[in-house]
Design a protein around this motif. Structure first.
Motif, PDB file in Angstrom:
ATOM      1  N   ALA A 184       0.835  -1.205   0.000  1.00 51.64           N
ATOM      2  CA  ALA A 184       0.000   0.000   0.000  1.00 51.64           C
ATOM      3  C   ALA A 184       0.869   1.254   0.000  1.00 51.64           C
ATOM      4  N   VAL A 185       2.002   1.185   0.692  1.00 51.05           N
ATOM      5  CA  VAL A 185       2.889   2.361   0.739  1.00 51.05           C
ATOM      6  C   VAL A 185       3.452   2.651  -0.658  1.00 51.05           C
ATOM      7  N   VAL A 186       3.773   1.584  -1.384  1.00 47.69           N
ATOM      8  CA  VAL A 186       4.264   1.784  -2.765  1.00 47.69           C
ATOM      9  C   VAL A 186       3.172   2.469  -3.595  1.00 47.69           C
ATOM     10  N   ALA A 187       1.919   2.007  -3.411  1.00 47.58           N
ATOM     11  CA  ALA A 187       0.814   2.632  -4.145  1.00 47.58           C
ATOM     12  C   ALA A 187       0.672   4.099  -3.752  1.00 47.58           C
ATOM     13  N   GLU A 188       0.888   4.383  -2.471  1.00 46.36           N
ATOM     14  CA  GLU A 188       0.812   5.784  -2.014  1.00 46.36           C
ATOM     15  C   GLU A 188       1.918   6.616  -2.643  1.00 46.36           C
ATOM     16  N   PHE A 189       3.082   6.014  -2.783  1.00 49.76           N
ATOM     17  CA  PHE A 189       4.180   6.738  -3.436  1.00 49.76           C
ATOM     18  C   PHE A 189       3.754   7.154  -4.851  1.00 49.76           C
ATOM     19  N   LEU A 190       3.121   6.243  -5.535  1.00 50.42           N
ATOM     20  CA  LEU A 190       2.695   6.542  -6.922  1.00 50.42           C
ATOM     21  C   LEU A 190       1.662   7.666  -6.937  1.00 50.42           C
ATOM     22  N   THR A 191       0.765   7.617  -5.985  1.00 49.89           N
ATOM     23  CA  THR A 191      -0.259   8.664  -5.921  1.00 49.89           C
ATOM     24  C   THR A 191       0.392  10.021  -5.626  1.00 49.89           C
ATOM     25  N   ALA A 192       1.330   9.982  -4.682  1.00 51.76           N
ATOM     26  CA  ALA A 192       1.960  11.235  -4.264  1.00 51.76           C
ATOM     27  C   ALA A 192       2.849  11.827  -5.351  1.00 51.76           C
ATOM     28  N   HIS A 193       3.388  10.985  -6.239  1.00 58.87           N
ATOM     29  CA  HIS A 193       4.354  11.482  -7.231  1.00 58.87           C
ATOM     30  C   HIS A 193       3.868  11.319  -8.671  1.00 58.87           C
ATOM     31  N   ALA A 194       2.567  11.183  -8.809  1.00 57.97           N
ATOM     32  CA  ALA A 194       2.011  10.939 -10.149  1.00 57.97           C
ATOM     33  C   ALA A 194       2.419  12.026 -11.141  1.00 57.97           C
ATOM     34  N   ASP A 254       5.067  14.153 -10.636  1.00 56.05           N
ATOM     35  CA  ASP A 254       6.414  14.633 -10.319  1.00 56.05           C
ATOM     36  C   ASP A 254       7.390  14.152 -11.391  1.00 56.05           C
ATOM     37  N   PRO A 255       7.909  15.054 -12.213  1.00 62.07           N
ATOM     38  CA  PRO A 255       8.793  14.608 -13.305  1.00 62.07           C
ATOM     39  C   PRO A 255      10.065  13.932 -12.811  1.00 62.07           C
ATOM     40  N   ARG A 256      10.445  14.227 -11.572  1.00 63.57           N
ATOM     41  CA  ARG A 256      11.671  13.583 -11.059  1.00 63.57           C
ATOM     42  C   ARG A 256      11.499  12.071 -10.936  1.00 63.57           C
ATOM     43  N   PHE A 257      10.281  11.638 -10.665  1.00 61.99           N
ATOM     44  CA  PHE A 257      10.053  10.195 -10.489  1.00 61.99           C
ATOM     45  C   PHE A 257       9.185   9.620 -11.612  1.00 61.99           C
ATOM     46  N   GLU A 313      10.209   5.953 -12.396  1.00 57.24           N
ATOM     47  CA  GLU A 313       9.828   5.024 -11.322  1.00 57.24           C
ATOM     48  C   GLU A 313       8.308   4.799 -11.322  1.00 57.24           C
ATOM     49  N   CYS A 314       7.553   5.879 -11.533  1.00 57.94           N
ATOM     50  CA  CYS A 314       6.091   5.735 -11.575  1.00 57.94           C
ATOM     51  C   CYS A 314       5.682   4.833 -12.744  1.00 57.94           C
ATOM     52  N   GLN A 315       6.348   5.031 -13.882  1.00 59.60           N
ATOM     53  CA  GLN A 315       6.020   4.211 -15.056  1.00 59.60           C
ATOM     54  C   GLN A 315       6.284   2.733 -14.778  1.00 59.60           C
ATOM     55  N   LEU A 316       7.385   2.429 -14.114  1.00 60.56           N
ATOM     56  CA  LEU A 316       7.725   1.008 -13.932  1.00 60.56           C
ATOM     57  C   LEU A 316       6.969   0.374 -12.766  1.00 60.56           C
ATOM     58  N   LEU A 317       6.613   1.190 -11.756  1.00 60.82           N
ATOM     59  CA  LEU A 317       5.925   0.605 -10.601  1.00 60.82           C
ATOM     60  C   LEU A 317       4.409   0.498 -10.802  1.00 60.82           C
ATOM     61  N   THR A 318       3.860   1.331 -11.647  1.00 60.34           N
ATOM     62  CA  THR A 318       2.389   1.328 -11.814  1.00 60.34           C
ATOM     63  C   THR A 318       1.852  -0.043 -12.257  1.00 60.34           C
ATOM     64  N   PRO A 319       2.382  -0.659 -13.329  1.00 58.87           N
ATOM     65  CA  PRO A 319       1.830  -1.981 -13.694  1.00 58.87           C
ATOM     66  C   PRO A 319       2.001  -3.023 -12.600  1.00 58.87           C
ATOM     67  N   ILE A 320       3.066  -2.901 -11.814  1.00 62.55           N
ATOM     68  CA  ILE A 320       3.285  -3.881 -10.733  1.00 62.55           C
ATOM     69  C   ILE A 320       2.219  -3.706  -9.661  1.00 62.55           C
ATOM     70  N   VAL A 321       1.975  -2.451  -9.277  1.00 62.56           N
ATOM     71  CA  VAL A 321       0.931  -2.179  -8.274  1.00 62.56           C
ATOM     72  C   VAL A 321      -0.432  -2.627  -8.803  1.00 62.56           C
ATOM     73  N   GLU A 322      -0.596  -2.574 -10.135  1.00 55.79           N
ATOM     74  CA  GLU A 322      -1.872  -2.991 -10.737  1.00 55.79           C
ATOM     75  C   GLU A 322      -1.980  -4.512 -10.904  1.00 55.79           C
ATOM     76  N   GLY A 323      -0.954  -5.233 -10.472  1.00 55.24           N
ATOM     77  CA  GLY A 323      -1.088  -6.696 -10.452  1.00 55.24           C
ATOM     78  C   GLY A 323      -0.116  -7.481 -11.312  1.00 55.24           C
ATOM     79  N   ALA A 324       0.791  -6.790 -11.994  1.00 51.26           N
ATOM     80  CA  ALA A 324       1.738  -7.518 -12.856  1.00 51.26           C
ATOM     81  C   ALA A 324       2.800  -8.216 -12.008  1.00 51.26           C
ATOM     82  N   GLY A 325       3.282  -9.358 -12.513  1.00 52.91           N
ATOM     83  CA  GLY A 325       4.418 -10.008 -11.895  1.00 52.91           C
ATOM     84  C   GLY A 325       5.694  -9.273 -12.305  1.00 52.91           C
ATOM     85  N   ILE A 326       6.786  -9.617 -11.643  1.00 51.77           N
ATOM     86  CA  ILE A 326       8.026  -8.864 -11.872  1.00 51.77           C
ATOM     87  C   ILE A 326       9.073  -9.754 -12.522  1.00 51.77           C
TER      88      ILE A 326
END
Lengths: 463, 484
Positions: free
Chosen positions: A84-94, A96-99, A102-115
């Motif tokens: 949930a904290v990872v998901a919060e990070f994505l929400t907080a930095h949606a 933010d160009p600096r991240f 990271e948002c691009q690569l973590l979003t599909p994982i948070v949405e259920g993709a395997g790694i």
């Protein structure tokens, strides 16, 4: 929904896009030595008749992993809430160009993709990777590590030991050089990441194997058609006169046309083979074989309405005989069929002499007939073997080539020249009979073409 | 709504369209054909190809196929008309009767049945294909066919593609084309023959109905009426059971024999009796003239259709199409791709500066051990390292400590050792930006990518790092790879 989705993640320049290009057989995937080539997460669905069996998601690499991890640790609420904290990070930095990466690569994982975490086993392990792996562990998603081998070094043991701390499954896979069998083996192995994925992944693997066999069949058909065309093609050159010089000129022109036609067909065939294996952007370089049409059959002929002199004579004779028979009937048989005989002779003679004049008549700007030189088919018995050898070599190189490779394909035109010596005698005899039949000017019926195709398919498998 | 193309038109136009279609990307063809195939209910392969054709190229209707189809129809019509005219003419001649002498049944049968049976046998010679020993006869029979002539002229003048032009060539090299041409020629000839018989039959019925005819038989041969009667019985055998009135009895045969020398030779009172031959002649014409031709026409029509279908299915381009239609469609590529655009940055833009003296160093991401760093700086950069700190590999507080340490002395050149094999990440760019802020604008910062082991930095690595340093746009930060 249990559709397998695999996010391909890792440091930049570790072969993520190469892996995706190889697996998706997509040579349009952007691959370069410059980090940051991949800027957006991109989905590569594997569809079987429109049904998606699995998805690969190419992602940008980690750029500021330690900062992300620091943010996550600062917001840690215990192991149970880390996803949930990872998901919060994505929400907080949606935004933010600096991240962005990271948002691009973590979003599909948070949405259920395997790694699928990819590293370069030819270069040393470093602690800077631990932030990546720790973030991935925080997501709580099933994951596998792949050790890619980009260059010549070997640090696999070092990597295995480090990756083993974070991943339950670690495999070595060379994204650029892995053959089809290894790709399928790895695809089935993805089923171990999440047991619910095993069924669709095995189905996908089975479909890909069947498709691979169909491709080999299509290539065999393409090569068979190339041979049939090359060995039966003839060109017709009008003869301006009947002198030796006129004939020599027409012969040279005919051979040039024939050579061009065979070359054109060979280029088309090569392109089709590229397309069959999805190498649409592949540049191939092949040395030309100018000797191919040195030995050709050529014959001068005369025609009116496309009919030969023999046909014209027979037609004239038959027509004359019919008219003569009418005279015989009128005389009540008293002429003892003399009318039919004389009519036939006159008809044949008249048709042949009249044809010379008729040939010069032009209708809608086109002459009705005249002398022409037919050049072809190619009579050199080595030509089909050379063509077949080159085509098989080319097909093999294309079939084995991964879509992550970007260099030009080089085919040595002479390399396939010794094919006839390399195959067993019975097959050589069967093929030779077919080649002779084609050179003799007879096209193959469907069954004969199928037999030729089967022989070529066997040769493709054997090489 | 446009009409559906005939099988023949599809056979001509589909391969030609597929030939041009080879310029369409393969993946696109595979997707298109499979998607069309999914909407087509199962049927025979010909039907599937024709349904595919309707979907794939709804606008490509008026091709060479339609033109050749019109030619076929025209030739068929001409053959039918020619057959009808000939039938009427022959029937008028055969049934010619001016009252002086009866119509000779022997000559009538010879003309309307005998000649036709001979022609039928000759036609049957064409059916088995090339027969050794009969080749020339077959060629003559073939060459005489006006349909083949018409097709030859048409192919030459109509600008049809070579594929279409060779379809009616009986000497084609393609066996399927030869089969097609053979049955097409037979179809035309049988059309003419059927029309000939129909016209002859109708003419005969008209003559029988609207005029009085007397039939007799006459021959120079030594034929006894009893023997002729047996022959007549044999000829009439097929219809004897259901049409006994059409079978001349022995008495009629005996009464109707005549000799021309006798100027009629038949008693005038027997005219009514002599007229009784007509059902026999009409039944003979139907049974031995019309019916065999109708059967042959039906056979030719069926075989022509099969040959047309085979011509379509044996085309390698159609074989490939069916393969695409029947194979599951597998797609793995993405719908869109990243644009790959990297502006060129010349590698020689920052000239290597001669460096002598001391420097302070930072090792980024454990790119090399401390001792090796000192040695590397001395040998490759000509600088003596005073002190070394590390950053990039541990936690962020280690980076901050390194920055604090480097900030203290702003007089020395700073060397930042980086792993040449690793891509320069944005967090390094962040670090260098903050470092510049801490040490001020006058301190030289040398970014020195080092290889992993006893090798030189590769050109690819050098280009990658050069681009990263150039993107900093800092005139006092430059790249040194140690390359000679």
């Amino acid at each position: 929904m249990n559709r397998p989705r695999l996010a391909i993640v890792g440091h930049p320049n570790k072969g993520k896009s190469s892996f995706v290009a190889t697996f998706a057989e997509d040579d349009a995937v952007a691959i370069s030595p410059h980090p940051g080539t991949t800027t957006q997460a991109r989905t590569y669905p594997m569809r079987l008749d429109g049904e998606v069996l699995y998805e690969l998601i190419d992602t940008p690499g980690f750029q500021r992993a330690r900062e992300v991890l620091a943010w996550l640790e600062a917001h840690d609420r215990g192991a149970g809430a880390r996803g949930a904290v990872v998901a919060e990070f994505l929400t907080a930095h949606a935004n933010d160009p600096r991240f962005h990466d990271e948002c691009q690569l973590l979003t599909p994982i948070v949405e259920g993709a395997g790694i699928l975490y990819i590293v370069d086993g030819s270069r040393p392990y470093g602690r800077q990777y631990e932030a990546d792996m720790e973030i991935l562990r925080w997501t709580g998603r099933p994951r596998m590590a792949l050790i890619n081998m980009i260059s010549a070094g070997d640090h696999i043991d070092q990597w295995r030991s480090a990756l083993g701390q974070y991943f339950s499954i670690v495999r070595v896979f060379d994204a650029v050089r892995a053959d089809f069998g290894k790709r399928i083996e790895l695809l089935r192995a993805f089923g171990a990441i999440d047991e619910r994925w095993a069924v669709p992944l095995n189905r996908a693997a089975d479909a890909l194997v069947a498709d691979r066999q169909r491709r080999a069949q299509r290539v065999a058909g393409e090569i068979a058609d190339l041979l049939i065309t090359a060995l039966t093609t003839t060109v017709i050159v009008p003869l301006s006169g009947r002198s030796v010089d006129d004939e020599a000129r027409a012969h040279a022109e005919g051979r040039a046309k024939l050579r061009e036609e065979v070359r054109r067909r060979e280029v088309l065939s090569r392109r089709t083979v590229h397309e069959i294996y999805h190498h649409t952007g592949l540049e191939a370089r092949e040395s030309a074989a100018a000797y191919l049409v040195e030995d050709v059959f050529s014959a001068r002929s005369f025609s009116v309405f496309g009919m030969s002199q023999t046909q014209l004579a027979l037609t004239g004779a038959a027509s004359g005989a019919v008219v003569g028979s009418a005279v015989d009937v009128a005389l009540g048989g008293a002429s003892l069929l003399l009318g039919a005989g004389i009519g036939a002779a006159l008809g044949a003679f008249g048709t042949l002499t009249g044809a010379q004049g008729l040939a010069k008549v032009r209708v809608l700007g086109l002459p009705l007939g005249g002398y022409e030189l037919r050049v072809g088919p190619i009579t050199d018995p080595n030509v089909p073997w050379v063509l077949l050898g080159r085509a098989l070599l080319h097909a093999k190189l294309v079939a084995e080539r991964n879509h992550s490779r970007r260099e030009e394909l080089i085919v040595d035109a002479q390399a396939g020249g010794h094919l006839a010596d390399m195959i067993d005698a019975a097959r050589r005899r069967r093929l030779d009979v077919t080649f002779r039949r084609l050179r003799g000017g007879r096209e193959l019926v469907a069954d004969e073409r199928e037999a030729l195709l089967a022989e070529i398919a066997t040769l493709i498998d054997a090489r | 709504m446009p009409r559906d193309p005939t099988l023949f038109e599809s056979t001509i136009d589909v391969p030609v369209w597929l030939e041009a279609d080879q310029h369409t990307p393969y993946a696109e063809r595979v997707r298109r054909d499979r998607e069309i195939a999914r909407d087509i209910s199962r049927g025979d392969r010909i039907a599937r190809v024709r349904l595919w054709w309707r979907s794939a190229a709804p606008g490509a209707r008026e091709g060479a196929g339609a033109r050749l189809q019109r030619l076929r129809t025209f030739v068929t019509t001409v053959m039918g008309i020619a057959g009808s005219i000939t039938g009427v003419a022959v029937a008028l001649a055969a049934f010619a009767y001016d009252g002086s002498q009866p119509v000779n049944v022997v000559r009538l049968l010879a003309l309307l049945v005998g000649v036709q049976l001979v022609l039928l046998v000759l036609t049957l010679l064409l059916l088995p294909g090339r027969v050794p020993g009969l080749r020339h006869i077959q060629e003559v029979l073939t060459a005489l066919n006006p349909g083949a002539w018409a097709a030859g002229v048409y192919a030459r003048l109509s600008h049809a593609s070579p594929d279409a032009a060779r379809l009616l060539n009986l000497r084609a090299q393609r066996p399927a084309a030869v089969r097609f041409a053979k049955w097409q020629v037979l179809y035309w000839s049988q059309t003419a023959a059927v029309m000939f018989n129909l016209a002859a039959l109708i003419t005969a019925i008209m003559l029988v109905t609207f005029s009085d005819l007397a039939f007799g038989w006459s021959t120079t041969l030594d034929a006894e009426p009893a023997a002729v009667s047996r022959i007549v019985q044999s000829i009439a055998w097929p219809w004897a059971s259901f049409a006994p009135l059409a079978v001349p009895n022995a008495e009629l045969v005996e009464q109707s024999q005549f000799f021309r020398l006798e100027r009629g030779g038949i008693p005038a009172g027997s005219s009514r009796t002599l007229g009784a031959w007509w059902p026999f002649t009409l039944f003979a014409l139907v049974t031995y003239g019309l019916l065999p031709r109708l059967l042959l026409l039906a056979l030719a029509a069926v075989r022509l259709r099969a040959a047309t279908g085979a011509l379509l299915l044996e085309d390698s381009r159609v074989v490939a199409l069916l393969d695409r239609m029947e194979s599951p469609l597998i797609e793995t590529a993405a719908a869109q791709h990243d644009e790959q655009s990297f502006p060129e940055i010349g590698l020689g833009t920052s000239a290597r500066r001669p460096m002598i003296g001391n420097a302070r160093a930072l090792i980024w991401e454990e790119s090399l051990p401390t001792d090796a760093a000192r040695d590397y700086a001395r040998r490759h950069l000509g600088l003596e390292i005073l002190d070394i700190v590390e950053a990039g590999a541990g936690r962020l507080n280690v980076d901050r400590a390194a920055l604090d340490h480097l900030e203290i002395d702003r007089s020395q050149t700073l060397i930042v050792f980086t792993p040449a094999w690793e891509p320069p990440l944005l967090e390094l760019r962040d670090f260098l930006a903050e470092l510049r802020q801490r040490v001020g604008p006058d301190v030289s910062i040398v970014v020195a990518p080092v290889p992993d082991g006893p090798r030189a930095v590769t050109e690819v690595e050098r280009a990658m790092w050069h681009r990263a340093v150039a993107q900093l746009a800092d005139p006092r930060t430059y790249l040194e790879t140690g390359a000679a």
